[in-house]
Scaffold this active site. Structure first.
Site, PDB file in Angstrom:
ATOM      1  N   ASN A  78      32.857  30.819  48.788  1.00 39.25           N
ATOM      2  CA  ASN A  78      32.545  30.872  50.223  1.00 39.25           C
ATOM      3  C   ASN A  78      31.301  31.729  50.402  1.00 39.25           C
ATOM      4  O   ASN A  78      31.365  32.955  50.302  1.00 39.25           O
ATOM      5  CB  ASN A  78      33.737  31.487  50.989  1.00 39.25           C
ATOM      6  CG  ASN A  78      33.400  31.734  52.449  1.00 39.25           C
ATOM      7  OD1 ASN A  78      32.482  31.125  52.997  1.00 39.25           O
ATOM      8  ND2 ASN A  78      34.134  32.632  53.089  1.00 39.25           N
ATOM      9  N   TRP A  79      30.196  31.069  50.698  1.00 38.72           N
ATOM     10  CA  TRP A  79      28.927  31.801  50.812  1.00 38.72           C
ATOM     11  C   TRP A  79      28.755  32.518  52.146  1.00 38.72           C
ATOM     12  O   TRP A  79      27.784  33.246  52.341  1.00 38.72           O
ATOM     13  CB  TRP A  79      27.762  30.827  50.653  1.00 38.72           C
ATOM     14  CG  TRP A  79      27.569  30.360  49.258  1.00 38.72           C
ATOM     15  CD1 TRP A  79      28.437  30.472  48.210  1.00 38.72           C
ATOM     16  CD2 TRP A  79      26.410  29.692  48.758  1.00 38.72           C
ATOM     17  NE1 TRP A  79      27.893  29.914  47.091  1.00 38.72           N
ATOM     18  CE2 TRP A  79      26.654  29.427  47.396  1.00 38.72           C
ATOM     19  CE3 TRP A  79      25.204  29.289  49.328  1.00 38.72           C
ATOM     20  CZ2 TRP A  79      25.719  28.777  46.596  1.00 38.72           C
ATOM     21  CZ3 TRP A  79      24.284  28.645  48.531  1.00 38.72           C
ATOM     22  CH2 TRP A  79      24.544  28.397  47.176  1.00 38.72           C
ATOM     23  N   LYS A  80      29.627  32.271  53.097  1.00 35.81           N
ATOM     24  CA  LYS A  80      29.476  32.833  54.447  1.00 35.81           C
ATOM     25  C   LYS A  80      28.074  32.499  54.966  1.00 35.81           C
ATOM     26  O   LYS A  80      27.535  31.449  54.620  1.00 35.81           O
ATOM     27  CB  LYS A  80      29.739  34.343  54.435  1.00 35.81           C
ATOM     28  CG  LYS A  80      31.007  34.707  53.657  1.00 35.81           C
ATOM     29  CD  LYS A  80      31.400  36.130  53.829  1.00 35.81           C
ATOM     30  CE  LYS A  80      32.538  36.450  52.887  1.00 35.81           C
ATOM     31  NZ  LYS A  80      33.391  37.494  53.369  1.00 35.81           N
ATOM     32  N   HIS A  91      39.356  31.491  58.885  1.00 32.76           N
ATOM     33  CA  HIS A  91      38.915  32.672  58.120  1.00 32.76           C
ATOM     34  C   HIS A  91      39.000  33.904  59.024  1.00 32.76           C
ATOM     35  O   HIS A  91      38.732  33.824  60.222  1.00 32.76           O
ATOM     36  CB  HIS A  91      37.476  32.461  57.634  1.00 32.76           C
ATOM     37  CG  HIS A  91      37.058  33.476  56.614  1.00 32.76           C
ATOM     38  ND1 HIS A  91      36.691  34.752  56.963  1.00 32.76           N
ATOM     39  CD2 HIS A  91      36.977  33.420  55.262  1.00 32.76           C
ATOM     40  CE1 HIS A  91      36.394  35.435  55.866  1.00 32.76           C
ATOM     41  NE2 HIS A  91      36.550  34.648  54.819  1.00 32.76           N
ATOM     42  N   GLU A 110      37.109  36.318  59.466  1.00 35.12           N
ATOM     43  CA  GLU A 110      35.865  36.628  60.204  1.00 35.12           C
ATOM     44  C   GLU A 110      35.748  35.744  61.441  1.00 35.12           C
ATOM     45  O   GLU A 110      35.242  36.174  62.479  1.00 35.12           O
ATOM     46  CB  GLU A 110      34.647  36.447  59.276  1.00 35.12           C
ATOM     47  CG  GLU A 110      34.571  37.572  58.246  1.00 35.12           C
ATOM     48  CD  GLU A 110      33.897  37.217  56.936  1.00 35.12           C
ATOM     49  OE1 GLU A 110      33.204  36.182  56.873  1.00 35.12           O
ATOM     50  OE2 GLU A 110      34.064  37.973  55.965  1.00 35.12           O
ATOM     51  N   GLU A 154      44.431  35.976  52.339  1.00 33.20           N
ATOM     52  CA  GLU A 154      43.337  36.945  52.237  1.00 33.20           C
ATOM     53  C   GLU A 154      43.688  38.187  53.049  1.00 33.20           C
ATOM     54  O   GLU A 154      43.498  38.204  54.279  1.00 33.20           O
ATOM     55  CB  GLU A 154      42.050  36.328  52.795  1.00 33.20           C
ATOM     56  CG  GLU A 154      41.615  35.078  52.070  1.00 33.20           C
ATOM     57  CD  GLU A 154      40.113  34.864  52.189  1.00 33.20           C
ATOM     58  OE1 GLU A 154      39.451  34.885  51.154  1.00 33.20           O
ATOM     59  OE2 GLU A 154      39.612  34.720  53.312  1.00 33.20           O
ATOM     60  N   GLY A 182      35.634  41.671  51.362  1.00 34.26           N
ATOM     61  CA  GLY A 182      34.308  42.288  51.379  1.00 34.26           C
ATOM     62  C   GLY A 182      34.320  43.804  51.272  1.00 34.26           C
ATOM     63  O   GLY A 182      33.317  44.456  51.541  1.00 34.26           O
ATOM     64  N   SER A 233      37.809  40.389  47.635  1.00 35.23           N
ATOM     65  CA  SER A 233      37.117  41.162  46.601  1.00 35.23           C
ATOM     66  C   SER A 233      37.429  40.685  45.174  1.00 35.23           C
ATOM     67  O   SER A 233      37.558  41.504  44.269  1.00 35.23           O
ATOM     68  CB  SER A 233      37.397  42.661  46.770  1.00 35.23           C
ATOM     69  OG  SER A 233      36.873  43.099  48.007  1.00 35.23           O
ATOM     70  N   GLY A 240      34.276  35.303  48.028  1.00 37.16           N
ATOM     71  CA  GLY A 240      33.143  35.489  48.935  1.00 37.16           C
ATOM     72  C   GLY A 240      31.957  36.062  48.193  1.00 37.16           C
ATOM     73  O   GLY A 240      31.250  35.362  47.461  1.00 37.16           O
ATOM     74  N   GLY A 241      31.730  37.368  48.345  1.00 40.62           N
ATOM     75  CA  GLY A 241      30.546  38.050  47.816  1.00 40.62           C
ATOM     76  C   GLY A 241      30.170  37.675  46.387  1.00 40.62           C
ATOM     77  O   GLY A 241      29.008  37.339  46.106  1.00 40.62           O
TER      78      GLY A 241
HETATM   79  C1  PEP Z   1      36.078  35.625  51.779  1.00 33.74           C
HETATM   80  O1  PEP Z   1      35.067  35.625  52.457  1.00 33.74           O
HETATM   81  O2  PEP Z   1      36.903  34.717  51.924  1.00 33.74           O
HETATM   82  C2  PEP Z   1      36.262  36.693  50.792  1.00 33.74           C
HETATM   83  C3  PEP Z   1      37.398  36.760  50.158  1.00 33.74           C
HETATM   84  O3  PEP Z   1      35.221  37.577  50.624  1.00 33.74           O
HETATM   85  P1  PEP Z   1      35.052  38.654  49.433  1.00 33.74           P
HETATM   86  O4  PEP Z   1      35.352  37.919  48.140  1.00 33.74           O
HETATM   87  O5  PEP Z   1      33.626  39.087  49.528  1.00 33.74           O
HETATM   88  O6  PEP Z   1      36.042  39.725  49.664  1.00 33.74           O
END
Ligand code: PEP
Length: 249
Positions: free
Chosen positions: A8-10, A94, A96, A166, A172, A212, A233-234
């Site tokens: 997931n690049w956001k 999500h 966010e 999540e 993040g 994370s 994500g990141g």
């Molecule tokens: C996400 O955006 O779904 C996520 C899990 O982000 P991160 O891996 O950066 O915590």
């Protein structure tokens, strides 16, 4: 069941970044993958990504969509556009989207229903805040999100569904949930799905962990019972790191 690993690049990554990333990932992974691999770049990069992905085993996901297919919804993205751009999956609910853009369980439910009707597989995100966990509310919060998000759907409609657990405090932040927290929570979600729906069908629902995840912890997390994959994500922005995560499956 084959694991599912999603990048997931956001709101990161241009069309050029997506082209480079896909080429890099292809270089680092064999054509026969240990897991199903899906990338969710921003909307603007989906079509270009699709053109290159046709030569690869990787699949595409949207990061969001509207619950209607067409109409006067300035700025929104139709599920039909996602399909045209080559998406088989769509991330919905999500945290966010819930916390920054005010998405509600009811709106997410409408999106899930539309996605399923149009043959887009929802990656339905759920999760509790740190305070909710500390107050012992985690089970209630997750059940409530599932009940409301899947309202009106029959188990036969949702056996393809993907649930991404999540914990909000782990997204993040660099704070990954511990293996025992992940095992306990995924077990809780699986039990709830089996009780709420038909048990053999509920076992087909894939439950991913997100929060994370990185190239160092992915291997351990993927071995935990009831973890059917990862939403990353990141760490997914770097093709080298993401390739390591996929290889750890
Ligand atoms: C996400 O955006 O779904 C996520 C899990 O982000 P991160 O891996 O950066 O915590």
């Amino acid at each position: 069941m084959q694991k599912l690993i999603i990048a997931n690049w956001k709101m990161n990554g241009t069309v050029q970044d997506a082209i480079k990333w896909i080429a890099e990932l292809q270089k680092r992974l064999d054509s026969i993958l240990p897991s199903e691999v899906v990338v969710a770049p921003p909307f603007t990069a989906l079509y270009s990504a699709q053109v290159i992905l046709q030569e690869t085993p990787f699949k595409l996901a949207g990061q969001n969509m509207h619950w209607e297919s067409t109409g006067a919804f300035t700025g929104e993205v139709s599920p039909l556009f996602l399909k045209e751009a080559g998406c088989q999956y769509v991330i919905l609910g999500h945290s966010e989207r819930r916390s920054i853009f005010g998405e509600t369980d009811e709106g997410i439910n409408k999106k899930i229903i539309t996605a399923m009707t149009l043959d887009l597989i929802p990656i339905f995100c759920i999760g509790e805040t740190e305070m909710e966990r500390q107050e012992g509310q985690m089970g209630f919060i997750l059940e409530n999100q599932i009940r409301k998000g899947l309202k009106g759907l029959h188990i036969h409609d949702i056996s393809d569904l993907v649930i991404a657990y999540e914990p909000i405090w782990a997204i993040g932040t660099g704070l990954t949930a511990t293996p025992s927290q992940i095992e306990e929570t995924h077990g809780y979600i699986r039990n709830f799905l089996e009780k709420f729906y038909d048990a053999p069908m509920a076992r087909k629902i894939r439950i991913l962990y997100g929060g994370s995840v990185n190239e160092n912890n992915a291997g351990v997390i993927l071995k935990i019972k009831n973890v059917d994959g990862l939403l990353v994500g990141g760490a997914s922005l770097d093709a080298q790191k993401f390739a390591k995560i996929v290889k750890s499956g």
